[in-house]
Design an enzyme around this catalytic site. Structure first.
Site, PDB file in Angstrom:
ATOM      1  N   ASN A   8       0.989  -1.173   0.187  1.00  0.00           N
ATOM      2  CA  ASN A   8       0.215  -0.097   0.013  1.00  0.00           C
ATOM      3  C   ASN A   8       0.790   1.313   0.009  1.00  0.00           C
ATOM      4  OD1 ASN A   8       0.802   1.052   3.173  1.00  0.00           O
ATOM      5  ND2 ASN A   8      -0.696  -1.333   3.595  1.00  0.00           N
ATOM      6  N   GLU A  11       3.489   1.667   3.036  1.00  0.00           N
ATOM      7  CA  GLU A  11       4.508   0.533   2.405  1.00  0.00           C
ATOM      8  C   GLU A  11       5.072   0.755   2.141  1.00  0.00           C
ATOM      9  OE1 GLU A  11       1.761  -3.647   4.474  1.00  0.00           O
ATOM     10  OE2 GLU A  11       2.051  -2.878   1.984  1.00  0.00           O
ATOM     11  N   ASP A  79      -4.775  -9.100   1.194  1.00  0.00           N
ATOM     12  CA  ASP A  79      -4.393 -10.409   1.188  1.00  0.00           C
ATOM     13  C   ASP A  79      -5.602 -11.276   0.209  1.00  0.00           C
ATOM     14  OD1 ASP A  79      -2.611 -10.253   3.047  1.00  0.00           O
ATOM     15  OD2 ASP A  79      -3.757 -11.078   4.622  1.00  0.00           O
TER      16      ASP A  79
END
Length: 132
Positions: A8, A11, A79
């Protein structure tokens, strides 16, 4: 090395050793390209409700989130999107096609409560209909 990354925005800044607040003015495209150039891998930059920005060797594009859904819980959305991207790429999808599948799978998951799975039928329904 990695074939692709899917961080994202927070990150992505961390991977680049940058502070998202001090250096947060970077566009999604500029951030994804910086990551691609640093790691030599295709980048699927996840943008929550705004979809993903893909920066690959041959294509750079925004894959917007096209699915309008009622958000119940965001647990597991990232995920699930990653799994959908992997499966799409293994099936021969382009990077943008894979991002669209990831967006759809993530949309299914956030419409449910808890960390839940996505059935093939739910994914197909999300891909073929706009949900309001």
């Amino acid at each position: 090395g990695a074939t692709w990354l899917s961080p994202n925005r927070k990150e992505a800044f961390e991977f680049l050793g940058m502070d998202q607040f001090d250096d947060g003015g970077l566009s999604d495209e500029a951030l994804a390209v910086k990551l691609r150039d640093k790691f030599g891998a295709t980048v699927f930059l996840t943008l929550s409700a705004n979809g993903m920005f893909v920066a690959g060797e041959t294509e750079q594009a925004h894959a917007p989130q096209e699915h309008e859904i009622q958000i119940a819980d965001t647990s597991g959305a990232g995920d699930t999107a990653q799994v959908a991207i992997v499966l799409a790429k293994l099936a021969g999808a382009t990077d943008v096609e894979a991002a669209k599948r990831g967006n759809a799978a993530g949309a299914v998951v956030v419409s449910k409560v808890g960390a839940v799975g996505v059935t093939p039928e739910e994914l197909l329904d999300m891909l073929t209909h706009k949900h309001a």
